[in-house]
Design a protein around this motif. Structure first.
Motif: not given
Length: 143
Positions: A69-84, A92-103
């Motif tokens: 579970p700690a491995r998954i949490a670490g991977f997940g926490a690091c993965g979101l900023p990399v993909l963002a 990948w999508f319009p950058l000025d729409d905060p709703g798109v980033w939340a989705a």
């Protein structure tokens, strides 16, 4: 036969990556930056970044004794900023729409939860759990 198929698939993946990088580089050289080339490179960057994070969190090279579970949490926490970052660089999508980033973040978390559940069920059924499988792998490859 299975070994030949695995080797052919692996070779195809390697060749595809090399060819895509080569032709994307040639595209930048001869045509200059464009949406398609930037998108291609951002997807490659995402694949490279997520592969690096997988190696960091799941191989035991850095974190030798860390619960699954700690491995998954670490991977997940690091993965979101990399993909963002890749999604922003792509874009990948319009950058000025905060709703798109939340989705985007919600879809990421949903997929992460699904993959985590899938691997957990798989390892429980086949190997008794990720930690036990990793311990057996380390013992087998220690020699």
């Amino acid at each position: 036969m299975k070994k030949i198929i695995v080797q052919a698939a692996s070779a195809a993946c390697i060749m595809f990556t090399i060819v895509m990088l080569w032709f994307t580089g040639m595209g930048y050289l001869f045509a200059g930056p464009s949406y398609g080339l930037n998108l291609t490179m951002s997807v490659f960057g995402a694949a490279l970044g997520m592969a690096a994070l997988q190696a960091l969190w799941f191989t035991g090279a850095v974190f030798r004794k860390l619960a699954y579970p700690a491995r998954i949490a670490g991977f997940g926490a690091c993965g979101l900023p990399v993909l963002a970052l890749c999604a922003w660089a792509g874009p990948w999508f319009p950058l000025d729409d905060p709703g798109v980033w939340a989705a985007f973040a919600l879809v990421y978390l949903f997929i992460l939860a699904g993959v985590t559940a899938g691997y957990t069920i798989y390892f429980k059924k086949t190997a008794g759990g990720y930690d036990q499988a990793l311990a057996r792998y380390r013992e087998k490859n220690r020699r």
